[in-house]
Scaffold this active site. Structure first.
Site, mmCIF file in Angstrom:
data_model
loop_
_atom_site.group_PDB
_atom_site.id
_atom_site.type_symbol
_atom_site.label_atom_id
_atom_site.label_comp_id
_atom_site.label_asym_id
_atom_site.label_seq_id
_atom_site.Cartn_x
_atom_site.Cartn_y
_atom_site.Cartn_z
ATOM 1 N N ARG A 324 -14.378 -7.922 -2.152
ATOM 2 C CA ARG A 324 -13.729 -6.602 -2.179
ATOM 3 C C ARG A 324 -14.306 -5.754 -3.312
ATOM 4 N NH1 ARG A 324 -9.219 -3.723 0.029
ATOM 5 N NH2 ARG A 324 -8.764 -5.406 1.482
ATOM 6 N N GLU A 732 -1.504 -0.823 -3.214
ATOM 7 C CA GLU A 732 -2.539 -1.022 -4.225
ATOM 8 C C GLU A 732 -3.325 0.232 -4.630
ATOM 9 O OE1 GLU A 732 -3.978 -4.189 -1.568
ATOM 10 O OE2 GLU A 732 -4.524 -5.226 -3.403
HETATM 11 N N1 MTE Z 1 5.367 -3.069 -5.964
HETATM 12 C C1 MTE Z 1 6.325 -3.765 -6.607
HETATM 13 N N2 MTE Z 1 7.436 -3.131 -6.999
HETATM 14 N N3 MTE Z 1 6.183 -5.087 -6.872
HETATM 15 C C2 MTE Z 1 5.047 -5.774 -6.509
HETATM 16 O O1 MTE Z 1 4.929 -6.980 -6.753
HETATM 17 N N4 MTE Z 1 2.826 -5.651 -5.428
HETATM 18 C C3 MTE Z 1 1.699 -4.790 -5.076
HETATM 19 C C4 MTE Z 1 2.180 -3.588 -4.264
HETATM 20 N N5 MTE Z 1 3.303 -2.961 -4.896
HETATM 21 C C5 MTE Z 1 4.004 -5.052 -5.840
HETATM 22 C C6 MTE Z 1 4.233 -3.688 -5.561
HETATM 23 C C7 MTE Z 1 0.661 -5.468 -4.316
HETATM 24 S S1 MTE Z 1 -0.480 -6.378 -5.151
HETATM 25 C C8 MTE Z 1 0.560 -5.350 -2.959
HETATM 26 S S2 MTE Z 1 -0.706 -6.052 -2.109
HETATM 27 C C9 MTE Z 1 1.556 -4.618 -2.182
HETATM 28 O O2 MTE Z 1 2.592 -4.072 -2.995
HETATM 29 C C10 MTE Z 1 2.174 -5.562 -1.155
HETATM 30 O O3 MTE Z 1 3.176 -4.983 -0.416
HETATM 31 P P1 MTE Z 1 2.918 -4.015 0.842
HETATM 32 O O4 MTE Z 1 1.769 -4.572 1.597
HETATM 33 O O5 MTE Z 1 4.182 -4.081 1.577
HETATM 34 O O6 MTE Z 1 2.613 -2.679 0.258
HETATM 35 N N1 HPA Z 2 -6.524 -8.531 -0.075
HETATM 36 C C1 HPA Z 2 -5.490 -9.188 -0.609
HETATM 37 N N2 HPA Z 2 -5.263 -10.449 -0.459
HETATM 38 C C2 HPA Z 2 -6.124 -11.151 0.284
HETATM 39 C C3 HPA Z 2 -7.224 -10.538 0.862
HETATM 40 C C4 HPA Z 2 -7.448 -9.156 0.688
HETATM 41 O O1 HPA Z 2 -8.407 -8.551 1.173
HETATM 42 N N3 HPA Z 2 -7.898 -11.497 1.530
HETATM 43 C C5 HPA Z 2 -7.211 -12.638 1.330
HETATM 44 N N4 HPA Z 2 -6.141 -12.439 0.580
HETATM 45 MO MO1 MOS Z 3 -1.842 -7.681 -3.482
HETATM 46 S S1 MOS Z 3 -3.264 -8.125 -4.905
HETATM 47 O O1 MOS Z 3 -3.050 -7.824 -2.202
HETATM 48 O O2 MOS Z 3 -0.995 -9.131 -3.468
#
Ligand code: MTE
Ligand code: HPA
Ligand code: MOS
Length: 783
Positions: A324, A732
């Site tokens: 990534r 993210e």
């Molecule tokens: N927001 C909160 N409040 N707490 C979290 O742990 N994790 C982040 C983001 N926002 C997180 C967060 C990460 S790393 C990801 S990948 C996404 O939330 C995952 O949730 P979603 O796919 O439902 O957005």
């Molecule tokens: N993003 C986050 N988590 C993951 C991914 C990715 O692309 N691939 C495997 N785990």
């Molecule tokens: Mo988020 S780093 O893809 O859990």
């Protein structure tokens, strides 16, 4: 903070979705009534486990003296590798991590075993009395040593397009440089925790604070030597995960399960904060070497980039993280002749893992630094240089369009040109740049800087197979609705958004829909809630499940009224045909009496994506999320202290399902990214011990660090791809908007130096590093 869009804004696309409805747990969380794993009422006989940690970075494990610990009253057992009933290696994909260290230890903090006792305090105390006998071996503690020794967790990978060497040779200007970017501790408010409970007939229930219940199930079954169906994993919510609980919650669950299995008792394992820091992996620190070529206008013409990825002692998710990073080295810019090589270095430290952005931030930052340096080298406005390099429909040097990434994906729906122009206007960038210029001329000590940086972040798991999801929608006889899906709630609001989607699909008020705990016995084989795709995947699966129920009801009601199913509408808690209007509840009762199925599953897989692992090319992402931030900072040239003064963000979430939640994600992500690049410093000493393992020495941003002016606006257009309700993922991408903080700080340092020389600032830009950058020339390496 920004005002929330009010009800009935242009984002609205249904009575529930499009609205800034409160998080489904907000009231309970504020009241302290929301249950986390450690709040679950304990079963009689519950025991507590605490880990025994290696104090040596690399060594031969000759034996473990457990006598003193076992002699303590209330200590039930000390469990080591030999006690693992099933596989002694974790079911991690590379198979390179033991459940408990066997024969060798590979980092300070590696878990050698667990002590099980009648109380948590006693278990922790006794863990310190366990004495591992370790013969030290040479440890690899930095990436350059790892590279020289070819110490890798996975073989090197590269992406090349065109001929970078030739382009660099022809380029009117070239710059060479290095950059070091530190890691980041997740610092979830709720630390890692698992509670393992024996059930009948060698079956197991695991409560785990995990982003990936399915993987915890698989790992526990593997370590206990059982089939997956013998293990059920439940997670109602996490107090934050941020990627840190994507794989590494599995370790805790396995340790607790092995203890529970051996002692035939429920066992809880909760790491204290210091142990959590010592045991679990962080964001990957990166080191870069680059040579870049460009023309007089600042347009890039060649880039050779080497990324040294500090993976720690095992592969974990380092492969996809490093990939990534490669996929985001372009950020928003067309890289014509490019050669990127990534070394996945094996070091004797914690195994670094997913962290919000998942390598994306580490890919983007180096290119943003390069563009900032190019602008200063040429005496141009960095924003102009950035705009000059954006993807566009222009023709490139060889006639192809400047709209295809270095990995072969066409950039569609690109709004960055318009977005940057709009932000330049709304944040009054040019005017403020002039004001900063005169401020810096007049002020001797405090210097200011400003930067606008864009974000283009690819949405989908790069491993195509993970882009699938399932859900169940149950309609009960009173018309209330329960939705269950494969995603997990970590504070991001996934359960709220999914409930909004289901409510609109069935035309019922939001209060009628409840999202239940993630549970491997309901939706199997679910992917991690990660890659920001939680709502895209699970929201769609839930929408399909709800649609199946609705279709059943529509066919039934259409039959009653002698109209086609297509003429039946669901809205406002009513089911409406040209002939009759009935309440949803009445229809449910009638349908039940007529033996109509009132529940269904739903399954979704992301379309269009494909990707060749061997060449790292294809279309790994369904679409891109875009954003831009304008940040102004001040630095104190006597101390290096710095502050973020003003932030203006324009971010693209498509047609928002919940603007309130989305803005929360943007603000939180930005501040978390700001912490990564400014104050959060991980320091390992010469013995490989992490010395910053508590809030006393590891500084995350506090409320006081949030900029006084912090304005977030949402881009008003829907997703151009067919995504649930026209939305885009949000979790993210905003973290990377904080790269504008780093670039603003570098602008301020350059303004302070005012010597026209290139500057060198590594991340995090602590006061110490800022001061160093002000007073030292870039040619000298930082000691
Ligand atoms: N927001 C909160 N409040 N707490 C979290 O742990 N994790 C982040 C983001 N926002 C997180 C967060 C990460 S790393 C990801 S990948 C996404 O939330 C995952 O949730 P979603 O796919 O439902 O957005
Ligand atoms: N993003 C986050 N988590 C993951 C991914 C990715 O692309 N691939 C495997 N785990
Ligand atoms: Mo988020 S780093 O893809 O859990």
């Amino acid at each position: 903070m920004s005002a929330l869009p009010s009800l009935g804004t242009p984002y609205a696309n249904g009575p529930a979705s499009g609205q800034s409805l409160p998080h489904e747990s907000a009231a309970a969380q504020i009241a302290g009534a929301a249950t986390y794993v450690d709040d679950i009422l304990e079963v009689r006989g519950t025991l507590y486990a605490a880990p025994v940690l290696s104090k040596v970075a690399h060594g031969k494990l000759r034996g473990v003296d457990t006598q003193a610990a076992l002699a303590m009253p209330g200590v039930r057992a000390v469990l080591l590798a030999a006690d693992v009933p099933g596989h002694k290696m974790l079911a991690a994909f590379a198979g390179d991590e033991p459940v408990f260290a066997q024969d060798t230890v590979q980092f300070v903090g590696q878990v050698i075993g667990v002590v099980v006792a009648d109380s948590m305090a006693l278990a922790r105390l006794a863990a310190r009395k366990v004495l591992p006998d370790i013969e030290p071996l040479p440890a690899v503690l930095d990436v350059r040593t790892a590279l020289a020794a070819q110490s890798f967790v996975l073989p090197p990978v590269a992406v090349r397009r065109g001929d970078a060497a030739q382009a660099l040779a022809r380029a009117p200007h070239t710059l060479q440089g290095t950059l070091e970017v530190g890691g980041q501790e997740h610092f979830y408010l709720e630390g890692q925790v698992a509670y393992a409970l024996p059930q009948e007939q060698n079956q197991w229930l695991i409560h785990s604070s995990t982003q990936h219940p399915g993987e915890v199930q698989h790992w526990v079954a593997h370590a206990l030597g059982l089939d997956n169906h013998a293990v059920r994993v439940e997670c109602r919510r996490m107090g934050g995960g941020f990627g840190g609980k994507e794989t590494q919650a599995g370790h805790l669950a396995v340790w607790a399960a092995v203890a529970a299995h051996t002692l035939k008792k429920p066992v809880k394992l909760r790491l204290d904060r210091d142990d959590d820091f010592m045991v679990t992996g962080k964001r990957h620190p990166f080191s870069y070497d680059y040579t870049v070529g460009f023309d007089d206008t600042g347009r890039l013409c060649g880039l050779k980039l080497q990324m040294l990825v500090n993976c720690g002692f095992s592969a974990d998710l380092s492969g996809p993280v490093a990939e990534r990073a490669i996929f985001h080295a372009d950020n928003a810019y067309f890289l014509e002749d490019v050669d990127i090589t990534s070394y996945r270095c094996k070091l004797n430290t914690q195994s670094h893992t997913a962290f919000r952005g998942f390598g994306g931030p580490q890919g983007m930052i180096v290119t943003e630094v390069i563009l900032g340096d190019i602008a200063r080298h040429l005496g141009l406005d960095p924003l102009a240089v950035r705009m000059r390099n954006l993807y566009s429909s222009e023709a490139s040097g060889n006639g192809a369009q400047r709209d295809t990434t270095h990995y072969g994906m066409q950039v569609e729906g690109n709004i960055l040109q318009a977005m940057l122009s709009k932000l330049e206007q709304s944040a009054q960038y040019q005017k403020r740049r002039e004001a900063i210029f005169s401020w810096n001329k007049d002020q001797a000590v405090i210097k200011r800087g400003i930067a606008i940086t864009p974000v283009k972040f690819g949405i989908s798991f790069t491993a195509t197979l993970f882009n699938q999801a399932g859900a169940l929608v149950h309609v009960y006889l009173d018309g209330s609705v329960m939705v269950n899906h494969g995603g997990t709630e970590m504070g991001q609001g996934l359960h709220t958004k999914v409930a909004q989607i289901v409510a609109d699909e069935l035309g019922v008020p939001m209060q009628r829909v409840l999202s239940s705990a993630s549970d491997t016995s309901k939706v199997p084989n679910a992917s991690a809630t990660a890659a920001s795709a939680g709502t895209d995947l699970n929201g769609r699966a839930a929408q399909f499940a709800a649609r199946h129920v609705r279709d059943n009801l529509a066919a039934f009601v259409g039959g009653l009224d002698g109209v086609g199913a297509g003429a039946v509408q669901f809205a406002g808690g009513q089911v409406i045909t040209p002939a009759t209007t009935r309440s949803f509840e009445a229809v449910v009762a009638l349908a039940y009496a007529n033996r109509i199925q009132l529940w269904s599953d739903g399954f979704y897989r992301t379309p269009k994506i494909h990707y060749d692992k061997a060449t790292l090319s294809g279309r790994p992402f369904y679409y891109f999320a875009y954003g831009a931030a304008c940040t102004e900072v001040a630095i104190d040239t006597l101390t290096g202290e710095n502050r973020v003064l003003r932030v203006d963000i324009l971010h693209d979430v498509g047609r928002s399902i919940n603007p309130g939640l989305d803005i929360g994600q943007i603000e939180g992500g930005f501040v978390q990214g700001m912490g990564w690049l400014t104050t959060e410093e991980l320091v390992w000493n010469a013995q490989g011990t992490l010395t910053t393992h508590a809030p006393s020495t590891y500084k995350i941003p506090t409320a006081g660090d949030v900029p006084a002016h912090f304005k977030v606006d949402l881009w008003p257009e829907p997703n151009t791809e067919d995504n649930v309700f026209g939305s885009k993922a949000v979790g993210e991408p905003p973290l990377m908007l904080a790269i504008s903080v780093f670039e603003a700080l570098r602008d301020a340092v350059a303004n302070a130096r005012n010597d026209g020389q290139a500057l060198h600032l590594d991340a995090p830009a602590t006061a110490e590093r800022v001061l160093w950058a002000i007073t030292n020339s870039s040619v000298a390496q930082r000691a």
